[in-house]
Design a protein around this motif. Structure first.
Motif, PDB file in Angstrom:
ATOM      1  N   ASP A  24       0.870  -1.183   0.000  1.00  0.00           N
ATOM      2  CA  ASP A  24       0.000   0.000   0.000  1.00  0.00           C
ATOM      3  C   ASP A  24       0.900   1.224   0.000  1.00  0.00           C
ATOM      4  O   ASP A  24       1.522   1.529   1.023  1.00  0.00           O
ATOM      5  N   SER A  27      -0.466   7.659  -0.249  1.00  0.00           N
ATOM      6  CA  SER A  27      -1.518   8.211  -1.080  1.00  0.00           C
ATOM      7  C   SER A  27      -1.002   9.350  -1.950  1.00  0.00           C
ATOM      8  O   SER A  27      -0.306  10.254  -1.465  1.00  0.00           O
ATOM      9  N   ASN A  52      -0.854   2.756 -13.115  1.00  0.00           N
ATOM     10  CA  ASN A  52      -1.161   1.325 -13.160  1.00  0.00           C
ATOM     11  C   ASN A  52      -0.322   0.565 -14.183  1.00  0.00           C
ATOM     12  O   ASN A  52      -0.401  -0.668 -14.250  1.00  0.00           O
ATOM     13  N   ARG A  69      -0.798  -3.478 -10.401  1.00  0.00           N
ATOM     14  CA  ARG A  69      -1.195  -2.348  -9.571  1.00  0.00           C
ATOM     15  C   ARG A  69      -2.550  -1.884 -10.052  1.00  0.00           C
ATOM     16  O   ARG A  69      -2.771  -1.725 -11.253  1.00  0.00           O
ATOM     17  N   THR A  70      -3.449  -1.668  -9.120  1.00  0.00           N
ATOM     18  CA  THR A  70      -4.807  -1.278  -9.483  1.00  0.00           C
ATOM     19  C   THR A  70      -5.175   0.053  -8.849  1.00  0.00           C
ATOM     20  O   THR A  70      -4.743   0.361  -7.723  1.00  0.00           O
ATOM     21  N   GLY A  71      -5.952   0.834  -9.601  1.00  0.00           N
ATOM     22  CA  GLY A  71      -6.420   2.119  -9.077  1.00  0.00           C
ATOM     23  C   GLY A  71      -5.302   3.082  -8.754  1.00  0.00           C
ATOM     24  O   GLY A  71      -5.502   4.025  -7.979  1.00  0.00           O
ATOM     25  N   SER A  73      -2.952   2.578  -6.942  1.00  0.00           N
ATOM     26  CA  SER A  73      -2.630   2.516  -5.521  1.00  0.00           C
ATOM     27  C   SER A  73      -1.990   1.175  -5.176  1.00  0.00           C
ATOM     28  O   SER A  73      -0.821   0.949  -5.477  1.00  0.00           O
TER      29      SER A  73
END
Lengths: 115, 111
Positions: A24, A27, A52, A69-71, A73
């Motif tokens: 993770d 952000s 992504n 990797r998605t979004g 993030s």
């Protein structure tokens, strides 16, 4: 969260099994990196994401390794049919993509042991 | 990509200034020099970054001569908690994903 989070922190698996490691990033960080570090060694680059997409997969050791990797993030690194030589600490890092920035923020890593 | 060379290990004592020199003879015009610190069982932590001359922050100073073929990380008045591995890297935001991480310099600070 405040920093890069990786899970699990430790993973013991049997040879031949598949494992999935999660990262993770911070952000808003567009860039995400996976590295591998064996005991007493420097970091070995595996793969880099910009958003992504993965423009550079050249560091993946074999086709048993994949990542997504998605979004923009969360990222997962998957190792299929694990081998003992895959045992290492897998580090994830994220950073902003600005011309003058070379600062990457690292997670604590996932220690993978293949028995 | 510029390869860097630094001493494998260094020893120091609490309260002393420690200077770790790194050579990067093939550094490119748009490369920056970045130093990271790594404690056992942790990911590396960014310390300082510079392009030329001198950069100082609350943790360290970085000295880069005009030819940029080397750099020196200076840690003032080290303490036991500065015992770690220090990595010198040369690259830029375009290729820092592939920065070549050597073995770093293992600094031991003794009481």
């Amino acid at each position: 969260g405040a920093g890069v989070s990786q899970s699990p922190s430790n993973k013991v698996t049997e040879k031949g099994k598949d494992v999935e490691l999660r990262c993770d990033p911070i952000s808003g960080h567009t860039a995400l990196y996976w590295y591998r570090q064996s005991l007493g060694q420097g970091l070995e680059f595996l793969i880099y994401f910009q958003g992504n997409s993965a423009p550079d997969k050249s560091g993946l050791p074999s086709d048993r390794f994949s990542a997504e990797r998605t979004g923009g993030s969360v990222s997962t690194l998957t190792i299929q049919r694990t081998q003992q030589e895959d045992s290492a600490v897998y580090l994830c890092a994220s950073s902003l993509l600005t011309p003058m920035n070379t600062e990457a923020f690292f997670g604590q890593g996932t220690r993978l042991t293949v028995v | 990509l510029a390869k860097t060379t630094q001493p494998i290990s260094m020893d120091s004592y609490e309260g002393q200034e420690v200077n770790i020199t790194c050579s990067h003879n093939n550094i490119a015009t748009n490369d920056y020099i970045t130093w990271y610190q790594q404690f056992p069982s942790q990911g590396p932590r960014f310390i300082i970054q510079g392009y030329k001359t001198k950069v100082t922050n609350e943790v360290a100073s970085l000295f880069i001569p005009a030819d940029r073929k080397s750099s020196t990380l200076s840690l003032p008045r080290v303490s036991l908690s500065d015992t770690a591995v220090y990595y010198c890297l040369a690259g830029n935001a375009g290729n820092n994903r592939k920065l070549i991480w050597g073995l770093g310099t293992s600094l031991a600070v003794n009481p």
